[in-house]
Scaffold this active site. Structure first.
Site, PDB file in Angstrom:
ATOM      1  N   SER A 182       0.801  -1.220   0.000  1.00  0.00           N
ATOM      2  CA  SER A 182       0.000   0.000   0.000  1.00  0.00           C
ATOM      3  C   SER A 182       0.834   1.271   0.000  1.00  0.00           C
ATOM      4  CB  SER A 182      -0.947   0.007   1.204  1.00  0.00           C
ATOM      5  OG  SER A 182      -0.221  -0.182   2.406  1.00  0.00           O
ATOM      6  N   HIS A 198      -0.409   6.215   6.376  1.00  0.00           N
ATOM      7  CA  HIS A 198       0.183   5.992   5.058  1.00  0.00           C
ATOM      8  C   HIS A 198       0.589   7.337   4.450  1.00  0.00           C
ATOM      9  CE1 HIS A 198      -1.431   1.965   5.368  1.00  0.00           C
ATOM     10  NE2 HIS A 198      -0.866   1.644   4.220  1.00  0.00           N
TER      11      HIS A 198
END
Length: 293
Positions: free
Chosen positions: A50, A275
């Site tokens: 990711s 993230h």
């Protein structure tokens, strides 16, 4: 260890050193001097999880893999304009998903490689050590004991640091992945990235933004560094180039305000929690391009 210099780095060196008769590239990375007349990247393949897919960064172009059109492979592709580009990065990927289908609609990532691939980027390992579970546990326990180190205690109660042990056990998986890439793309420049900073590098925390306990923050930082160090070591041992995405991300962690941070906190619409956001993906792309050149 076999020493090689990839065609991608060699081609870039020619463009930058037209006044010289020979170029030595990649000092300290196990690369050897080589020159090629063609300065084009012919086929670029992006592999990884990711952090490479840019999960949650607008705009998503692949819902199954939560892949963004502003992930770092897309930016590298735009900068290098290769003849062909295949991005198979996918949220949730582990090293196992390089070899096996991640889902019925997501093929093994290594299938994207071929003998004419001359540039490969890889970001992998975080999910192998249980990134998502670590975040959930540490954020939850931090709510209960914000001034202590409850998450560290939960991973070390046996007398052994379970996360450190898991990182050590992941090293052979990274090793195998790099060998597998080399087998399928024998002439490729392989760049494997580390992971950018999530928490402040000074070991502090920001409990009003992320409920990581005060005593857990420096331990999690050290765990993060340990993972990156392991990845760098595997790169050096397997003729790949390690891309340090951590150093320049210091000061852009989740505790910083929007506009400064490159990694998002728990509550956000700029990326998946914990993230890289669009600025973080750009910083990763810049690091990859600097390493390739």
């Amino acid at each position: 260890m076999r020493v090689r210099m990839s065609s991608c780095r060699a081609r870039t060196a020619v463009a930058l050193a037209t006044a010289t008769a020979a170029v030595t590239a990649g000092a300290g990375l196990g690369a050897s001097p080589a020159l090629a007349e063609d300065t084009t990247v012919h086929r670029y393949v992006a592999l990884g999880d990711s952090y490479a897919a840019g999960s949650g960064v607008p705009n998503t172009v692949d819902d199954t893999c939560s892949r963004s059109d502003r992930n770092y492979p897309s930016l590298v592709d735009a900068a290098l304009t290769p003849g062909a580009h295949k991005d198979v990065t996918c949220g949730g990927a582990t090293t196992e998903d390089l070899y096996s289908a991640q889902s019925p609609s997501v093929a093994p990532q290594l299938d994207a490689l071929s003998a004419d691939t001359d540039l490969v980027t890889l970001t992998i390992g975080g999910n192998d050590i249980g990134f998502g579970d670590i975040i959930v546990r540490c954020v939850t326990l931090g709510l209960v004991n914000p001034l202590g180190s409850p998450c560290k205690r939960s991973y070390t109660w046996t007398g052994q640091d379970q996360l450190a042990a898991t990182i050590d056990k992941t090293a052979p998986k990274i090793s195998g992945a790099l060998d597998a890439i080399r087998a399928r793309a024998p002439h490729a420049e392989i760049l494997i990235t580390g992971y950018p900073a999530i928490l402040p590098d000074d070991g502090s925390n920001c409990p009003f933004v992320v409920s990581i306990a005060k005593g857990d923050a420096p331990w999690l930082r050290d765990t993060h560094r340990r993972l990156n160090t392991m990845i760098a070591k595997q790169a050096a041992e397997h003729g790949a180039v390690y891309v340090d995405t951590y150093a320049k991300s210091i000061g852009h962690d989740v505790c910083k305000p929007a506009g400064t941070r490159w990694t998002e906190p728990l509550i956000t619409d700029a990326a998946a929690p914990f993230h890289p956001n669009a600025a973080g993906e750009k910083a990763m792309a810049d690091a990859v391009l600097a390493a390739a050149r």
